[in-house]
Design a protein around this motif. Structure first.
Motif, PDB file in Angstrom:
ATOM      1  N   UNK A   1      38.720  51.168  36.930  1.00  0.00           N
ATOM      2  CA  UNK A   1      37.471  50.491  37.861  1.00  0.00           C
ATOM      3  C   UNK A   1      37.496  50.106  39.647  1.00  0.00           C
ATOM      4  N   UNK A   2      37.029  50.295  40.067  1.00  0.00           N
ATOM      5  CA  UNK A   2      37.118  50.391  41.646  1.00  0.00           C
ATOM      6  C   UNK A   2      36.197  49.482  42.105  1.00  0.00           C
ATOM      7  N   UNK A   3      37.343  49.112  43.148  1.00  0.00           N
ATOM      8  CA  UNK A   3      35.795  47.684  43.788  1.00  0.00           C
ATOM      9  C   UNK A   3      35.833  47.600  45.267  1.00  0.00           C
ATOM     10  N   UNK A   4      34.917  47.363  46.247  1.00  0.00           N
ATOM     11  CA  UNK A   4      35.102  47.885  47.755  1.00  0.00           C
ATOM     12  C   UNK A   4      34.100  46.303  47.921  1.00  0.00           C
ATOM     13  N   UNK A   5      34.752  45.449  48.748  1.00  0.00           N
ATOM     14  CA  UNK A   5      33.961  45.253  49.957  1.00  0.00           C
ATOM     15  C   UNK A   5      33.641  45.192  51.229  1.00  0.00           C
ATOM     16  N   UNK A   6      31.821  45.268  51.427  1.00  0.00           N
ATOM     17  CA  UNK A   6      31.856  46.388  51.919  1.00  0.00           C
ATOM     18  C   UNK A   6      30.156  44.915  53.130  1.00  0.00           C
ATOM     19  N   UNK A   7      29.878  44.324  54.298  1.00  0.00           N
ATOM     20  CA  UNK A   7      29.555  43.184  54.911  1.00  0.00           C
ATOM     21  C   UNK A   7      28.944  42.461  53.832  1.00  0.00           C
ATOM     22  N   UNK A   8      30.030  41.742  53.284  1.00  0.00           N
ATOM     23  CA  UNK A   8      29.751  40.596  52.566  1.00  0.00           C
ATOM     24  C   UNK A   8      29.409  40.567  51.451  1.00  0.00           C
ATOM     25  N   UNK A   9      28.595  42.269  50.808  1.00  0.00           N
ATOM     26  CA  UNK A   9      28.462  42.641  49.662  1.00  0.00           C
ATOM     27  C   UNK A   9      29.742  43.425  48.585  1.00  0.00           C
ATOM     28  N   UNK A  10      30.125  43.107  46.971  1.00  0.00           N
ATOM     29  CA  UNK A  10      31.285  42.975  46.707  1.00  0.00           C
ATOM     30  C   UNK A  10      30.526  44.355  46.019  1.00  0.00           C
TER      31      UNK A  10
ATOM     32  N   UNK B   1      24.193  25.220  65.355  1.00  0.00           N
ATOM     33  CA  UNK B   1      25.242  24.100  65.395  1.00  0.00           C
ATOM     34  C   UNK B   1      25.257  23.946  67.437  1.00  0.00           C
ATOM     35  N   UNK B   2      25.710  22.596  67.495  1.00  0.00           N
ATOM     36  CA  UNK B   2      25.499  22.921  69.362  1.00  0.00           C
ATOM     37  C   UNK B   2      26.373  22.123  69.656  1.00  0.00           C
ATOM     38  N   UNK B   3      27.185  22.034  71.429  1.00  0.00           N
ATOM     39  CA  UNK B   3      27.440  21.251  71.999  1.00  0.00           C
ATOM     40  C   UNK B   3      26.910  21.364  73.239  1.00  0.00           C
ATOM     41  N   UNK B   4      27.296  20.560  74.832  1.00  0.00           N
ATOM     42  CA  UNK B   4      26.118  20.565  75.548  1.00  0.00           C
ATOM     43  C   UNK B   4      26.053  21.651  76.227  1.00  0.00           C
ATOM     44  N   UNK B   5      27.166  22.686  75.677  1.00  0.00           N
ATOM     45  CA  UNK B   5      26.484  23.877  76.558  1.00  0.00           C
ATOM     46  C   UNK B   5      26.572  24.592  76.551  1.00  0.00           C
ATOM     47  N   UNK B   6      26.318  25.377  74.705  1.00  0.00           N
ATOM     48  CA  UNK B   6      25.494  26.352  73.971  1.00  0.00           C
ATOM     49  C   UNK B   6      25.568  25.739  72.634  1.00  0.00           C
ATOM     50  N   UNK B   7      24.535  26.781  72.010  1.00  0.00           N
ATOM     51  CA  UNK B   7      24.083  26.810  70.149  1.00  0.00           C
ATOM     52  C   UNK B   7      25.143  28.032  69.712  1.00  0.00           C
ATOM     53  N   UNK B   8      25.157  27.446  68.239  1.00  0.00           N
ATOM     54  CA  UNK B   8      25.684  28.807  67.563  1.00  0.00           C
ATOM     55  C   UNK B   8      24.778  29.036  66.574  1.00  0.00           C
ATOM     56  N   UNK B   9      24.447  29.811  65.749  1.00  0.00           N
ATOM     57  CA  UNK B   9      23.549  29.640  65.035  1.00  0.00           C
ATOM     58  C   UNK B   9      24.058  31.257  63.977  1.00  0.00           C
ATOM     59  N   UNK B  10      24.942  30.411  62.566  1.00  0.00           N
ATOM     60  CA  UNK B  10      24.864  31.963  61.737  1.00  0.00           C
ATOM     61  C   UNK B  10      23.501  31.056  60.438  1.00  0.00           C
ATOM     62  N   UNK B  11      23.608  32.633  60.186  1.00  0.00           N
ATOM     63  CA  UNK B  11      22.911  33.288  58.967  1.00  0.00           C
ATOM     64  C   UNK B  11      24.099  34.051  57.810  1.00  0.00           C
ATOM     65  N   UNK B  12      23.239  33.388  57.158  1.00  0.00           N
ATOM     66  CA  UNK B  12      24.068  34.821  55.491  1.00  0.00           C
ATOM     67  C   UNK B  12      22.948  36.123  56.029  1.00  0.00           C
ATOM     68  N   UNK B  13      23.237  37.145  55.796  1.00  0.00           N
ATOM     69  CA  UNK B  13      22.994  37.822  55.709  1.00  0.00           C
ATOM     70  C   UNK B  13      23.953  39.211  54.277  1.00  0.00           C
ATOM     71  N   UNK B  14      24.060  38.551  53.975  1.00  0.00           N
ATOM     72  CA  UNK B  14      24.943  39.650  53.102  1.00  0.00           C
ATOM     73  C   UNK B  14      24.412  41.202  53.033  1.00  0.00           C
ATOM     74  N   UNK B  15      24.853  42.406  53.134  1.00  0.00           N
ATOM     75  CA  UNK B  15      24.548  43.439  53.224  1.00  0.00           C
ATOM     76  C   UNK B  15      23.011  44.337  54.202  1.00  0.00           C
ATOM     77  N   UNK B  16      23.451  43.551  55.078  1.00  0.00           N
ATOM     78  CA  UNK B  16      22.963  43.889  56.253  1.00  0.00           C
ATOM     79  C   UNK B  16      23.093  44.713  57.351  1.00  0.00           C
ATOM     80  N   UNK B  17      22.923  46.148  57.691  1.00  0.00           N
ATOM     81  CA  UNK B  17      23.953  46.654  58.238  1.00  0.00           C
ATOM     82  C   UNK B  17      23.356  46.340  60.269  1.00  0.00           C
ATOM     83  N   UNK B  18      23.994  46.499  61.500  1.00  0.00           N
ATOM     84  CA  UNK B  18      23.389  45.809  62.150  1.00  0.00           C
ATOM     85  C   UNK B  18      22.456  46.768  62.965  1.00  0.00           C
ATOM     86  N   UNK B  19      22.152  47.814  62.484  1.00  0.00           N
ATOM     87  CA  UNK B  19      21.225  48.816  63.360  1.00  0.00           C
ATOM     88  C   UNK B  19      19.898  47.699  62.865  1.00  0.00           C
ATOM     89  N   UNK B  20      20.365  47.498  61.401  1.00  0.00           N
ATOM     90  CA  UNK B  20      18.609  46.955  60.635  1.00  0.00           C
ATOM     91  C   UNK B  20      18.076  45.389  61.111  1.00  0.00           C
TER      92      UNK B  20
END
Lengths: 146, 136
Positions: B109-118, A48-67
């Protein structure tokens, strides 16, 4: 005269051949480049973008911030990471969720102010806000009437 | 081994839910089939379901008869005052159903949601309660 022309032509042969070789190399390079862009495009991104910035969105379910490893150079954003979906010991009935490492470089429409880049991970969606570099912003030019 | 593996796009691509021909949804938003892992241990079945964008309060898990149905709603949180200039994925709700075996202890049955994962934990019913004595 004629002989000299023949000589000249003969001397051009090596040059012509190397031209052909270069053309072939160029072709195969283009081809391999195209292949490379088709293959590992994970994760999928929205920009996403406008004149001042851009926003990038990514679907990463189950990924921890440390990774996650996010870096910006000039106008290129690089997101690297790892996704582990392995559970405990057990018998798998279905395995659809992907696991492994990923790396993605995204070209943005402008240079980015590196210090002010902000990344958030909520509900498995990574949201990176990238402000446009001051030096790269368009400047209004005043027109003086003389 | 898994560490070195690079994720490819095709295996991660979102798949839309197909409605029967001639039947349309009431809502206009898209519905996707979430990617799911199912594994079994000695005392439970575990379902892990990828639902990026689904917050804790937006998941519905229903067990009707033998059918376990899962619905996850994604809030539309596109950035304000920004225009979409490049898109590779689309946003939508998730839904999927599974049949559950009788072995499952339905009450626990137990359900949890974390970081977009059910994650759904379906404990197996204790074997002694199932055993039927055969008389002569």
């Amino acid at each position: 005269m004629l002989r000299r022309n023949w000589f000249g032509y003969g001397n051009r042969w090596p040059a012509l051949r190397s031209d052909l070789e270069r053309l072939q190399e160029e072709m195969s390079r283009l081809y391999s480049g195209a292949m490379r862009t088709i293959a590992p495009e994970y994760p999928a991104v929205n920009v996403w973008a406008n004149a001042d910035a851009a926003v990038v969105t990514i679907e990463l379910p189950g990924v921890a911030t440390e990774e996650l490893d996010i870096s910006v150079v000039g106008s290129t954003l690089t997101v690297k990471g790892k996704r582990e979906t392995n559970g405990e010991d057990g018998k798998y009935h279905r395995r659809e969720r992907v696991s492994g490492s990923f790396a993605r470089a995204i070209d943005l429409p402008f240079e980015v102010e590196q210090e002010k880049v902000d990344a958030k991970l909520t509900n498995g969606i990574l949201n990176i806000t990238l402000p446009r570099a001051e030096a790269d912003k368009p400047r209004k030019i005043k027109v003086k009437a003389l | 081994m898994a560490e070195k593996k690079e994720i490819r796009k095709a295996e991660a691509e979102k798949q839309e839910v197909q409605t029967p021909e001639g039947v349309e949804r009431m809502e206009t938003c898209r519905h996707y089939i979430p990617k799911t892992d199912i594994f079994e241990t000695d005392n439970e079945m575990v379902l892990t379901i990828d639902m990026p964008g689904v917050a804790k309060g937006n998941v519905d898990v229903m067990l009707e008869g033998n059918i376990l149905s899962i619905h996850g709603h994604v809030d539309d949180n596109q950035p304000e005052e920004f225009g979409l200039i490049y898109a590779e994925y689309e946003v939508g709700d998730y839904e999927r159903s599974f049949t559950v075996s009788d072995e499952v202890d339905r009450e626990n049955i137990a359900a949890t949601v974390k970081n977009g994962v059910l994650t759904l934990n379906l404990p197996k019913a204790s074997p002694e309660s199932k055993r039927i004595a055969v008389s002569d």
